[in-house]
Motif scaffolding. Structure first.
Motif, mmCIF file in Angstrom:
data_model
loop_
_atom_site.group_PDB
_atom_site.id
_atom_site.type_symbol
_atom_site.label_atom_id
_atom_site.label_comp_id
_atom_site.label_asym_id
_atom_site.label_seq_id
_atom_site.Cartn_x
_atom_site.Cartn_y
_atom_site.Cartn_z
ATOM 1 N N GLY A 68 2.612 1.735 1.011
ATOM 2 C CA GLY A 68 2.758 0.311 1.289
ATOM 3 C C GLY A 68 1.493 -0.298 1.858
ATOM 4 O O GLY A 68 1.129 -1.433 1.517
ATOM 5 N N TRP A 69 0.799 0.496 2.682
ATOM 6 C CA TRP A 69 -0.467 0.003 3.247
ATOM 7 C C TRP A 69 -1.504 -0.211 2.147
ATOM 8 O O TRP A 69 -2.208 -1.211 2.129
ATOM 9 N N LEU A 70 -1.581 0.733 1.200
ATOM 10 C CA LEU A 70 -2.541 0.590 0.109
ATOM 11 C C LEU A 70 -2.200 -0.591 -0.787
ATOM 12 O O LEU A 70 -3.089 -1.227 -1.351
ATOM 13 N N GLN A 71 -0.905 -0.901 -0.912
ATOM 14 C CA GLN A 71 -0.515 -2.025 -1.756
ATOM 15 C C GLN A 71 -0.940 -3.373 -1.176
ATOM 16 O O GLN A 71 -0.995 -4.370 -1.904
ATOM 17 N N LEU A 72 -1.244 -3.370 0.110
ATOM 18 C CA LEU A 72 -1.751 -4.612 0.697
ATOM 19 C C LEU A 72 -3.057 -5.035 0.038
ATOM 20 O O LEU A 72 -3.382 -6.218 -0.039
ATOM 21 N N ASP B 184 -5.171 -9.444 9.952
ATOM 22 C CA ASP B 184 -6.356 -9.349 9.092
ATOM 23 C C ASP B 184 -6.845 -7.910 8.978
ATOM 24 O O ASP B 184 -7.322 -7.487 7.923
ATOM 25 N N GLY B 185 -6.737 -7.166 10.078
ATOM 26 C CA GLY B 185 -7.203 -5.781 10.071
ATOM 27 C C GLY B 185 -6.432 -4.907 9.101
ATOM 28 O O GLY B 185 -7.018 -4.008 8.470
ATOM 29 N N MET B 186 -5.139 -5.154 8.965
ATOM 30 C CA MET B 186 -4.346 -4.364 8.009
ATOM 31 C C MET B 186 -4.833 -4.596 6.582
ATOM 32 O O MET B 186 -5.036 -3.645 5.815
ATOM 33 N N PHE B 187 -5.041 -5.847 6.238
ATOM 34 C CA PHE B 187 -5.527 -6.156 4.889
ATOM 35 C C PHE B 187 -6.956 -5.648 4.689
ATOM 36 O O PHE B 187 -7.299 -5.139 3.622
ATOM 37 N N LEU B 188 -7.790 -5.787 5.718
ATOM 38 C CA LEU B 188 -9.172 -5.336 5.590
ATOM 39 C C LEU B 188 -9.245 -3.830 5.395
ATOM 40 O O LEU B 188 -10.006 -3.341 4.541
#
Length: 553
Positions: free
Chosen positions: A88-92, A282-286
């Motif tokens: 799920g994190w990579l799908q961001l 923003d950090g999660m997407f970055l």
């Protein structure tokens, strides 16, 4: 342009790339026409494109699954990440493409007012885009295969070809927005002295932010064509652009926090919670986007690193130059002195500069003063009198002061003052026939013309005449002095007009360490390639004198 394969999958990639590069070249070629002319064509396309997004979104919501509105709840976003973990994190990283399209709309906001941006975004652009993405989610929740190309595979029946045409035109508009945004950003960087002053053309007499930078335009054209040809697919380009955009978003969040603390002076305990929320988001997407660095995002990071190095290096070099030039910030009272001998006055250099008497040469001398400080001696004049021990019958220190306006009214454009050889009020004494002229001008005003000498002469003469009128009640002998100055002015102008400009050469001090020397060598090379040449002045060449001098940095 790769979207065209949705209509016909047999179209060869080389054809798509060729058409893409051709469109890019055309977009860059029309930049000299100006944003105003271009925007009058592009604005209807953007409006139509956003309306397409709005209507398609409403159609999909009504036809497929209106329950997608539940996604507005943060609970489902958190549950998605918890349930899918690393996947799920990579799908961001894929969701970032939604940000890139929205970010492009803000690329050239510098050309518009704050109120115009607020109204257009909140009342039109934002609702249209929001309904578009919600509608696509509703369609994909029922038809998962539409994920392969969310926009084109979710359009209503019969609207594929119209949406394709409008989408291609909208991509051209997005390219235009990015180009103009780059021009505006570069102009601001030049103002802050992080980049050399290169040619900048204002394309609008009404809007200051609408500009065109020829050198940047052609470099960007070559760069984008090369990148489009090398990457040859929109996926890699999207990953490169998306990573760049989310990095800018994260840095913007950090900078806003700094501004809130330092400029707005908000308490730390107020700033920290708000910053933490946005920085975490923003950090999660970055972090997800950075996983795409090996797949194309490295290009934008490499370009950003190269540009940052140039900006920092130029600023460092300019600071060294300013520190060296500060030694020439000498009050005029410490440069020359006036000595009276009956009815005549003699001008002499101060003892620190040799103490020699300055002889008079026939003519009207106009010294181009870079700083325009009324208290200091222009560097070009200081080096001129040191080298030649002379000055013209009439000397004018000429300074141009650009303003952020299309034009300045002639009545407010010129300021003339006398130059004084002594600083204190008690000993204050004007240097005979020496004046300072400051010209305030807008970006459409043309000041440096072949008739510049006549312009300066007229302004000095007007200044003297107005002074003569203002002292009509004073003793006659003072009025006679002004009449004599008028006669000297006219005689000097009739003899010849000479334009004197300074050419400052910089050299690196001996003993400078190798790393600093290398940085300054690069700075000096860039400076030599971009500095304004004396032959570019639009005055008579046979009346132009260049005074060279060397400064150590």
């Amino acid at each position: 342009m790769a979207r065209i394969t949705v209509v016909n999958s047999n179209i060869h990639t080389s054809t798509v790339i060729g058409v893409t590069c051709a469109i890019l070249v055309v977009v860059f070629l029309v930049q000299p026409l100006g944003i105003t002319k271009i925007a009058s064509t592009y604005a209807p396309i953007v409006i139509l494109w956003l309306l397409f997004n709005l209507t398609f979104g409403i159609y999909n919501i009504a036809t497929y699954d209106a329950s997608v509105f539940k996604a507005f709840s943060p609970y489902f976003a958190g549950h998605f990440l918890e349930a899918n973990g690393r996947s799920g994190w990579l799908q961001l990283g894929g969701i970032i493409l939604a940000f890139t399209g929205v970010e492009t709309l803000f690329a050239d906001v510098g050309a518009f007012s704050r109120r115009a941006v607020q109204i257009s975004w909140l009342c039109f652009a934002y609702p249209c885009l929001l309904f578009s993405y919600i509608g696509q989610a509703a369609h994909i929740s029922v038809v998962p295969s539409a994920y392969a190309n969310p926009f084109y595979l979710t359009v209503p029946p019969g609207m594929l070809y119209p949406s394709l045409v409008v989408a291609i035109l909208a991509c051209i508009v997005a390219s235009q927005a990015t180009i103009t945004g780059a021009f505006q950003l570069l102009a601001q960087i030049m103002k802050l002295s992080y980049f050399p002053q290169i040619e900048l053309v204002h394309t609008s007499k009404k809007f200051y932010g609408q500009i065109y930078i020829p050198l940047a335009n052609w470099i960007m054209m070559i760069g984008t064509v090369i990148v489009a040809a090398v990457f040859n697919n929109t996926t890699a380009l999207g990953e490169a652009y998306g990573s760049c955009v989310i990095l800018v978003t994260f840095l913007t969040t950090c900078m806003v926090a700094v501004v809130a603390l330092i400029v707005w002076r908000l308490p730390f305990y107020v700033v920290l919670p708000v910053f933490s929320i946005f920085a975490l988001w923003d950090g999660m997407f970055l972090s997800a986007a950075l996983t795409k660095v090996p797949h194309g995002a490295w290009v934008t990071l490499m370009i950003a690193a190269a540009l940052s190095a140039i900006f920092i290096l130029w600023r460092y070099g300019k600071e060294q130059q300013w520190r060296s030039e500060a030694t020439d910030d000498i009050p005029l009272s410490q440069t020359v002195q006036v000595e009276s001998d009956g009815d005549t006055s003699t001008l002499r250099l101060q003892s620190a500069y040799g103490g020699n008497v300055l002889s008079r040469t026939q003519g009207f001398g106009i010294f181009f003063d870079k700083t325009g400080n009324p208290s200091y001696t222009p560097a070009v004049f200081l080096h001129f009198v040191q080298k030649f021990q002379a000055m013209q019958d009439v000397t004018v220190f000429f300074h141009l002061r650009p303003l952020s306006l299309p034009s300045v009214d002639p009545a407010d454009r010129f300021t003339v003052m006398r130059c004084y050889a002594h600083g204190s009020e008690r000993k204050k004494r004007a240097i005979p026939n020496c004046y300072r002229l400051v010209v305030r001008h807008g970006y459409t005003d043309e000041v440096i013309t072949p008739n510049l000498g006549l312009l300066v002469f007229d302004q000095i003469r007007k200044f003297l005449v107005e002074q003569q009128r203002s002292i009509g009640v004073r003793p006659f002998e003072r009025s006679g002095q002004l009449a004599s100055e008028l006669q000297t002015l006219e005689d000097a102008y009739s003899q010849r007009v000479v334009y004197i400009v300074g050419k400052e050469q910089l050299r690196i001090k001996k003993g400078t360490n190798i790393f600093r020397r290398l940085a300054l060598m690069v700075f000096l090379w860039i400076r030599d390639q971009t500095r304004t040449k004396v032959q570019s002045l639009n005055v008579r060449v046979d009346r132009l004198v260049e005074v060279g001098f060397v400064k150590d940095i």
